[in-house]
Motif scaffolding. Structure first.
Motif, PDB file in Angstrom:
ATOM      1  N   UNK A  18       0.831  -1.214   0.000  1.00 51.14           N
ATOM      2  CA  UNK A  18       0.000   0.000   0.000  1.00 51.14           C
ATOM      3  C   UNK A  18       0.864   1.261   0.000  1.00 51.14           C
ATOM      4  N   UNK A  19       1.933   1.244   0.775  1.00 49.42           N
ATOM      5  CA  UNK A  19       2.798   2.431   0.817  1.00 49.42           C
ATOM      6  C   UNK A  19       3.984   2.298  -0.146  1.00 49.42           C
ATOM      7  N   UNK A  20       4.389   1.056  -0.407  1.00 50.80           N
ATOM      8  CA  UNK A  20       5.579   0.840  -1.236  1.00 50.80           C
ATOM      9  C   UNK A  20       5.361   1.148  -2.699  1.00 50.80           C
ATOM     10  N   UNK A  21       4.161   0.807  -3.208  1.00 48.13           N
ATOM     11  CA  UNK A  21       3.898   1.031  -4.638  1.00 48.13           C
ATOM     12  C   UNK A  21       3.942   2.530  -4.984  1.00 48.13           C
ATOM     13  N   UNK A  22       3.188   3.377  -4.259  1.00 44.42           N
ATOM     14  CA  UNK A  22       3.303   4.808  -4.602  1.00 44.42           C
ATOM     15  C   UNK A  22       4.709   5.364  -4.385  1.00 44.42           C
ATOM     16  N   UNK A  23       5.377   4.874  -3.347  1.00 44.95           N
ATOM     17  CA  UNK A  23       6.738   5.376  -3.097  1.00 44.95           C
ATOM     18  C   UNK A  23       7.666   4.998  -4.253  1.00 44.95           C
ATOM     19  N   UNK A  24       7.583   3.763  -4.700  1.00 50.95           N
ATOM     20  CA  UNK A  24       8.438   3.330  -5.811  1.00 50.95           C
ATOM     21  C   UNK A  24       8.086   4.059  -7.105  1.00 50.95           C
ATOM     22  N   UNK A  25       6.792   4.339  -7.277  1.00 44.37           N
ATOM     23  CA  UNK A  25       6.373   5.116  -8.452  1.00 44.37           C
ATOM     24  C   UNK A  25       7.018   6.512  -8.399  1.00 44.37           C
ATOM     25  N   UNK A  26       6.955   7.140  -7.239  1.00 44.08           N
ATOM     26  CA  UNK A  26       7.555   8.461  -7.084  1.00 44.08           C
ATOM     27  C   UNK A  26       9.055   8.430  -7.312  1.00 44.08           C
ATOM     28  N   UNK A  27       9.695   7.404  -6.765  1.00 46.41           N
ATOM     29  CA  UNK A  27      11.149   7.286  -6.936  1.00 46.41           C
ATOM     30  C   UNK A  27      11.497   7.079  -8.415  1.00 46.41           C
ATOM     31  N   UNK A  63       4.446   5.512   7.455  1.00 47.78           N
ATOM     32  CA  UNK A  63       4.766   5.969   6.094  1.00 47.78           C
ATOM     33  C   UNK A  63       3.536   6.549   5.395  1.00 47.78           C
ATOM     34  N   UNK A  64       2.367   5.990   5.666  1.00 50.39           N
ATOM     35  CA  UNK A  64       1.150   6.502   5.028  1.00 50.39           C
ATOM     36  C   UNK A  64       0.929   7.974   5.391  1.00 50.39           C
ATOM     37  N   UNK A  77      10.465  12.618   2.773  1.00 55.81           N
ATOM     38  CA  UNK A  77      11.270  12.914   1.589  1.00 55.81           C
ATOM     39  C   UNK A  77      10.625  12.350   0.331  1.00 55.81           C
ATOM     40  N   UNK A  78      10.021  11.168   0.459  1.00 53.37           N
ATOM     41  CA  UNK A  78       9.405  10.533  -0.700  1.00 53.37           C
ATOM     42  C   UNK A  78       8.095  11.180  -1.106  1.00 53.37           C
ATOM     43  N   UNK A  79       7.445  11.858  -0.175  1.00 51.02           N
ATOM     44  CA  UNK A  79       6.143  12.463  -0.447  1.00 51.02           C
ATOM     45  C   UNK A  79       6.174  13.455  -1.593  1.00 51.02           C
ATOM     46  N   UNK A  80       7.261  14.208  -1.678  1.00 51.28           N
ATOM     47  CA  UNK A  80       7.375  15.188  -2.763  1.00 51.28           C
ATOM     48  C   UNK A  80       7.513  14.483  -4.106  1.00 51.28           C
ATOM     49  N   UNK A  81       8.151  13.327  -4.094  1.00 45.27           N
ATOM     50  CA  UNK A  81       8.354  12.594  -5.347  1.00 45.27           C
ATOM     51  C   UNK A  81       7.033  12.058  -5.897  1.00 45.27           C
ATOM     52  N   UNK A  82       6.092  11.803  -5.000  1.00 47.31           N
ATOM     53  CA  UNK A  82       4.767  11.367  -5.439  1.00 47.31           C
ATOM     54  C   UNK A  82       3.898  12.588  -5.759  1.00 47.31           C
TER      55      UNK A  82
END
Lengths: 46, 467
Positions: A24-33, B28-29, B168-173
């Motif tokens: 749930x959290x990993x997919x959006x994070x990996x997409x952003x990365x 993380x959410x 840090x990752x939030x901005x990337x999304x």
């Protein structure tokens, strides 16, 4: 099982919940990365 | 059973066998959502051309970049203030209620902001995204921290590093999501901003609910299996507990405040200027025709810094579990001083690769500084009210958010007046930031264990499953 205050073992459902929770959290994070990484490639293509 | 009772701390106590590795995704959410704040600049141009419809030719009534920039500044100031003000409340009511409040404020801030955009009311935009959203940022940022420390007494740095990595990752999304939504809604509203705010507000509100309903606090007598607190006495890890009110009376709190202030101020120095910095230092005039760093490549540089900001949060914070917090911060400062002092020379020598590597390492330590702070606080003040103490420490971030850009803009303007170009235009910025880090190094070296007179007398309720 990680608790010393319980004897209940972890169940398969807790393993499934763990996988779902991280997805749930990993997919959006990996997409952003990946989006950021693609953008960063421009630096090396210059 | 009322809805309110479901949010109560007593309803969040983990049952037997609860897997503690469910807590980092819950944290993380929240952090992945509120980390969107660092992507607010993606709205700058669209917000500045709501009337004209053309960012290159704004209408007289269009908002200026300065006016729009205040939205983010207000949000960051409110982040620090609300984290400081609501920290003790969070310790009392527990993480679930705090996360719910954060989600309502952060999502609601977007919705109020969208009304501001629709009505072209700057005051409403400030109130929505800046004030209400900023409160959501502050509460959300600290909401999972003390819970993570209680679940991971053996890996405090790893646990808080994972959560704060999310910021840090939030901005990337948030950045590509906003671009895609504005593109989608362009035909139905000026620049597509107002509907984008509505959709993002709803998405973040729902996404954060996962954290709200997944978070649990450990039972009072819970400990990780096989965990035996070290019997070797490390003077830098307290066995006592200090309240938030007492913590701010100690020199240690203020030394750490300076440590965070200096680390963030210096990091912002690079982040603020990253794009023009690399384009001006490695321009076509300096590198030769066709070899200069283009705007697209500079955007790639900014992206690379974001990645190292994210990775540094997890890497350095995890490393601090082995190295110790004081040693880890000493590395940030000593390595940082060397790299900041070296960067102007690398720029003048047109060493692009080394220059990029140095900047990436610096930014990794900037992120690491944020992520290591909660564990450092827990070591010094105990777990009792570490979330509230962390909230108060974050006022250093707000201060750095003003101080860092102020230093950079003042020195850059001064360099312009002196007609300095290329690497020379920025050398004073980097040398000044190296000096700022010297102050941080000295503050960190001065940190000693907290005196027992500040400890809570008698047993304290570490507010996990206590009530």
């Amino acid at each position: 099982m990680e608790s010393r205050n319980t004897s209940a073992p972890e169940t398969a459902s807790s393993g499934g919940a763990l996988v779902l929770a991280w997805l749930f959290v990993g997919v959006p994070l990996l997409w952003g990365i990946s989006q950021t990484f693609i953008k960063a490639l421009a630096l090396f293509n210059s | 059973m009322t809805e309110a009772s479901l949010l109560d701390r007593s309803r969040t106590i983990a049952g037997p066998g609860y897997n503690r590795w469910l807590i980092p995704p819950a944290a993380l959410a929240i952090h992945l959502a509120i980390g969107q704040a660092y992507a607010f600049s993606v709205f700058n141009k669209p917000l500045g051309s709501l009337i004209s419809g053309d960012p290159a030719n704004p209408a007289p009534d269009d908002w200026t970049p300065g006016q729009i920039g205040w939205t983010f500044s207000i949000a960051i100031v409110l982040l620090g203030l609300s984290a400081a003000v609501f920290g003790k409340w969070l310790e009392r009511v527990g993480p679930r209620k705090a996360m719910m409040a954060a989600s309502l404020c952060f999502g609601g801030g977007f919705l109020i902001g969208s009304l501001g955009v629709h009505l072209h009311s700057l005051a409403l935009l400030y109130l929505g995204y800046g004030v209400v959203g900023g409160i959501g940022l502050g509460i959300g940022y600290i909401s999972p921290v003390s819970t993570l420390i209680k679940w991971f007494p053996d890996r405090k740095g790893v646990a808080t590093g994972m959560a704060i990595m999310g910021f840090g990752g939030g901005a990337m999304i948030g950045s590509p999501l906003a671009v895609a939504l504005m593109d989608h809604f362009k035909g139905s509203a000026p620049q597509g901003v107002a509907p984008t705010f509505i959709v993002m507000g709803i998405i973040y509100l729902l996404f954060m609910q996962f954290g709200v309903w997944t978070i649990r606090v450990p039972a009072d007598d819970w400990a990780p299996e096989g965990y035996v607190p070290s019997t070797e006495h490390d003077a830098m890890i307290t066995t006592g507990n200090v309240s938030a009110d007492n913590a701010i009376k100690t020199p240690q709190f203020w030394l750490l405040w300076v440590v965070l202030l200096t680390n963030v101020t210096a990091g912002i120095g690079v982040l603020e200027t990253a794009s023009p910095l690399i384009q001006n230092t490695f321009s076509e005039a300096a590198m030769g025709t066709g070899r200069g760093v283009t705007a697209a490549a500079a955007a790639g540089f900014v992206g690379l810094l974001s990645l190292f900001n994210l990775l540094g949060r997890f890497f350095w914070s995890s490393a601090s579990d082995k190295l110790g917090r004081k040693t880890t911060y000493a590395i940030y400062f000593i390595l940082g001083i060397i790299l900041y002092a070296l960067i102007p020379t690398l720029g003048a020598g047109l060493q692009l690769t080394l220059y990029v590597v140095a900047a990436c390492v610096i930014i990794s330590m900037y992120g690491g500084g944020f992520a290591t702070a909660p564990a450092y606080l827990s070591d010094l003040f105990g777990k009792y009210q570490v979330g509230a103490i962390h909230g108060r420490l974050l006022t250093a971030w707000s201060t750095a958010g003003v101080l860092g850009p102020l230093i950079v803009h003042t020195l850059s303007e001064h360099a312009k007046e002196q007609n300095l170009a290329g690497a020379a235009a920025y050398q004073n910025v980097f040398y000044t930031m190296a000096g700022v880090l010297v102050v941080g190094l000295l503050a960190n070296l001065a940190v000693r264990p907290v005196k027992e007179e500040y400890y809570e007398k008698g047993p304290v309720t570490i507010e996990a499953g206590g009530h």
